[in-house]
Scaffold this active site. Sequence first.
Site, PDB file in Angstrom:
ATOM      1  N   ARG A  48      -5.201  -1.545  15.907  1.00  0.00           N
ATOM      2  CA  ARG A  48      -5.804  -1.944  14.634  1.00  0.00           C
ATOM      3  C   ARG A  48      -6.054  -0.672  13.825  1.00  0.00           C
ATOM      4  NH1 ARG A  48      -4.386  -6.130  16.441  1.00  0.00           N
ATOM      5  NH2 ARG A  48      -5.540  -8.068  16.719  1.00  0.00           N
ATOM      6  N   LYS A 263       5.149  -0.982  13.767  1.00  0.00           N
ATOM      7  CA  LYS A 263       4.513  -2.311  13.746  1.00  0.00           C
ATOM      8  C   LYS A 263       4.049  -2.600  12.325  1.00  0.00           C
ATOM      9  CE  LYS A 263       0.307  -4.519  15.344  1.00  0.00           C
ATOM     10  NZ  LYS A 263      -0.915  -4.314  16.109  1.00  0.00           N
ATOM     11  N   CYS A 312      -1.142 -14.341  15.809  1.00  0.00           N
ATOM     12  CA  CYS A 312      -2.544 -14.022  16.087  1.00  0.00           C
ATOM     13  C   CYS A 312      -3.369 -14.870  15.106  1.00  0.00           C
ATOM     14  CB  CYS A 312      -2.737 -12.526  15.821  1.00  0.00           C
ATOM     15  SG  CYS A 312      -4.248 -11.784  16.439  1.00  0.00           S
TER      16      CYS A 312
END
Length: 376
Positions: A48, A263, A312
């Site tokens: 994150r 990512k 998610c």
Amino acid sequence: MHYDHIIVGAGSMGMAAGYYLAREGKKTLLLDAFQPPHDKGSHHGDTRLIRFAYGEGARYVPFVLRAKELWEELETLTDKKVFHRVGILNFTPKDDPYMDNIIQSSKQYNLPVELLTPKEANKRWKGIHLTKDMTSCFEPTSGVLMTQNIIEAYYELAMKAGAEVIGNNRVVKIEPVKHIVKITTENGDTFTADSIILSVGAWSKQIMNDLQADLPITPIRKTFAWYEVVESIYDDSNFPGFTYTDGEKTYYGFPSIDRAGLKIGRHDLGDEVNPDEEKAPFGSVEGDQEDLDLFLKTFMPKVGKLKYGKTCMYTMTPDKDFIIDLLPNHPNIAIAAGFSGHGFKFASAVGEALKDLLLMGKPKIDLSPFSIKRFT
Ligand SMILES: Cc1cc2nc3c(=O)[nH]c(=O)nc-3n(C[C@H](O)[C@H](O)[C@H](O)COP(=O)(O)OP(=O)(O)OC[C@H]3O[C@@H](n4cnc5c(N)ncnc54)[C@H](O)[C@@H]3O)c2cc1C
């Protein structure tokens, strides 16, 4: 089985709160529907971003700076990698309010940022292509938090400090009884506590309904994906984390860490989901991959092919601000919910604030922007 405190939901926020309570010598139980860390909620996918000059508004800055101190402390308490300081490049079209907020936050709190012209940014990172009508800002002290490592570290530290953690045992009933709270799980276990924390992420609306409280919280499906890259251009020693917004579309991403690939995810959009139902896999909804491909083609044209994607959940509030508060009718029940897709970076400070809420009634951090009363 009576405890000082029970944490219902031992994910990003709950596991941190459990550790800080146990560290105070409190008899603490953490319960989770799965075995954290896991891939059923909001904390999987390894990484994150953590940013300090905050595009979402300067009111978040003291909170995220406290979180930073606690991440740094956590690094000294565990061998696991916690905070990877790769820096983050934020880029937007010129005159975007998000960039104005970043600059305002950096000035107000004296945070180091470098404003870069498109030419300067393109020269500095071979993997990026910004056009003349854009502006960018690099924050060198920001970076990437390793989510699964962090939850594992808090888990181990909480256990060491005397907490009990029980996974794979969903809480199905919460009953405030006089001055205590009774909890029943799907396995038929019952526990009581002086006070509890509800930190159940995407399941918050369901659990609040059980307490006859209606909160405007919406779980939504999100996707993210990894792409093939030339490591010498896009790995973490050559490329930063990044955010992009143009007021309509917002994207974020990470350099290739441990050769995983670049990512990337889109922050806006997402369909409402039932957190108990299987989510449509990445690529099965129109736009999942096409959106990311188009963004990369425009701004990071040297990125290669899609490797794989995942799904998610975000838990959205109408104003995208968090809910961290005591329930108005039950002052021995705290809730931490609605993290609206930008909560992980705060998890350490949220855990500490929840501990302070239960033990002192008032945390050191100003939680008034996150009051439940704005919705009740
Ligand atoms: C794709 C994606 C990208 C993101 N990117 C960023 C980012 O770059 N930076 C950032 O700061 N944030 C980011 N976020 C947001 C951040 O990850 C979330 O805000 C944060 O993880 C939410 O934490 P939580 O504790 O509310 O939920 P979770 O970590 O999901 O924890 C909730 C826990 O409650 C448990 N639970 C649920 N119901 C029950 C029950 N009845 N009984 C017992 N246990 C229960 C669940 O099993 C789960 O373990 C991102 C999120 C996603 C999905």
